[in-house]
Design an enzyme around this catalytic site. Structure first.
Site, mmCIF file in Angstrom:
data_model
loop_
_atom_site.group_PDB
_atom_site.id
_atom_site.type_symbol
_atom_site.label_atom_id
_atom_site.label_comp_id
_atom_site.label_asym_id
_atom_site.label_seq_id
_atom_site.Cartn_x
_atom_site.Cartn_y
_atom_site.Cartn_z
ATOM 1 N N TRP A 12 -14.063 -0.277 13.464
ATOM 2 C CA TRP A 12 -13.596 0.862 14.265
ATOM 3 C C TRP A 12 -12.110 0.749 14.621
ATOM 4 O O TRP A 12 -11.555 1.680 15.196
ATOM 5 C CB TRP A 12 -14.440 0.986 15.537
ATOM 6 N N GLU A 97 -4.079 -5.315 8.518
ATOM 7 C CA GLU A 97 -3.328 -4.772 9.658
ATOM 8 C C GLU A 97 -2.944 -5.877 10.630
ATOM 9 O O GLU A 97 -1.883 -5.826 11.257
ATOM 10 C CB GLU A 97 -4.158 -3.668 10.341
ATOM 11 N N SER A 211 -10.852 2.993 1.775
ATOM 12 C CA SER A 211 -11.179 4.413 1.609
ATOM 13 C C SER A 211 -12.570 4.648 1.012
ATOM 14 O O SER A 211 -12.766 5.572 0.222
ATOM 15 C CB SER A 211 -10.098 5.116 0.779
ATOM 16 N N GLY A 232 -13.492 1.599 7.210
ATOM 17 C CA GLY A 232 -12.704 1.908 8.398
ATOM 18 C C GLY A 232 -12.995 3.325 8.870
ATOM 19 O O GLY A 232 -13.990 3.590 9.555
ATOM 20 N N GLY A 233 -12.152 4.264 8.470
ATOM 21 C CA GLY A 233 -12.210 5.647 8.948
ATOM 22 C C GLY A 233 -13.599 6.268 8.901
ATOM 23 O O GLY A 233 -14.034 6.921 9.851
HETATM 24 C C1 PEP Z 1 -10.436 -1.135 6.769
HETATM 25 O O1 PEP Z 1 -9.693 -0.968 7.705
HETATM 26 O O2 PEP Z 1 -10.987 -2.244 6.644
HETATM 27 C C2 PEP Z 1 -10.656 -0.037 5.832
HETATM 28 C C3 PEP Z 1 -11.229 -0.308 4.695
HETATM 29 O O3 PEP Z 1 -10.226 1.212 6.227
HETATM 30 P P1 PEP Z 1 -10.513 2.610 5.472
HETATM 31 O O4 PEP Z 1 -11.970 2.622 5.087
HETATM 32 O O5 PEP Z 1 -10.177 3.651 6.494
HETATM 33 O O6 PEP Z 1 -9.635 2.642 4.278
#
Ligand code: PEP
Length: 252
Positions: A12, A97, A211, A232-233
């Site tokens: 999250w 990150e 993604s 993530g998202g």
């Molecule tokens: C993540 O932050 O681990 C990630 C994979 O983000 P997203 O799915 O938004 O690309």
């Protein structure tokens, strides 16, 4: 391979206040008896509340980072022991990150992983190349270096998960091709087997992250050596995360 229980993990990040626990309630109702592990790593402020909601039910919780000591004068930091006390069973370490925003190195990740495992947590160690590194054809070299530096010697299939997250695919809507994912996952498996032995290497779960969404999850789960995803998202809303979880059924 059947002996690796699939794992779908939601990160999250710095999102979520109390009302977002409704998303978790919805997921618990929709997935009461999954065949795989479902993990959500909320911000630390929600961890205890989410863990009491999910306790004895079908969702595991985890932290997004931890300190390399269990207690002490480290203002603002959280230890593995504290995460475990708040109900976590996992912690994500070395997310790109954190590596970018906080200058975390492989050595930092390694020492945090040892502390987290000592606190009884399982670690999800993230590795992944930047776009410049991929374009320079350095991907496998970068991954090898990150694995060698970040994964502690005491890792086992029971306490280690590795997430391959190409930095250029995180939060960008760009997804690695199935060939790219397969190549890196096969390589990670081989590196782990070489270093930690066949037993550990073969039993460690490898997640793809970058993604992942409902529309691409099933084909990604079909790639060799992909044991699930770090999302993530698309993990923030039950309506987005649930179909990704269901895609694992098709792949199991
Ligand atoms: C993540 O932050 O681990 C990630 C994979 O983000 P997203 O799915 O938004 O690309």
């Amino acid at each position: 391979m059947d002996f690796r229980k699939k794992l779908i993990a939601g990160n999250w990040k710095m999102n979520g206040t109390g009302e977002m626990l409704d998303e978790v309630r919805e997921l618990l109702d929709a997935h009461p008896k999954p065949k795989y592990d479902i993990l959500i790593c909320p911000p630390a402020t929600l961890l205890a509340a989410m863990s009491s909601l999910t306790a004895e039910r079908s969702i595991l919780t985890g932290g997004q980072d931890c300190h390399h000591e269990q207690a002490g004068a480290h203002t603002g930091d959280i230890s593995g022991q504290m995460l475990a006390d708040a109900g976590a069973s996992f912690v994500i370490l070395g997310h790109s990150e954190r590596r970018a925003d906080h200058g975390e190195t492989d050595d930092n990740v390694n020492v945090k992983a040892r502390a987290a495992i000592a606190a009884g947590l399982k670690v999800v160690i993230c590795v992944g190349e930047t776009l410049a590194e991929r374009e320079a054809a350095n991907t496998l070299e970068i991954i090898a270096g990150q694995l060698a530096g970040s994964v502690p010697d005491l890792a086992t299939g029971a306490n280690l998960v590795v997430a391959y997250e190409p930095v250029w695919a995180i939060g960008t809507g760009k997804v690695a091709t199935l060939e790219q994912i397969g190549e890196v996952h096969d390589f990670i498996r081989m590196q782990l087997e070489k270093r930690l032995g066949a037993g550990v290497g073969r039993s460690t779960r490898l997640l793809y992250g970058g993604s992942v969404k409902a529309g691409n999850a099933a084909e990604i789960f079909g790639v060799s050596n992909v044991d699930g995803a770090l999302v993530g998202g698309a993990s923030l809303k039950a309506a987005d995360f649930s179909p990704i979880i269901n895609a694992l059924d098709a792949a199991s």
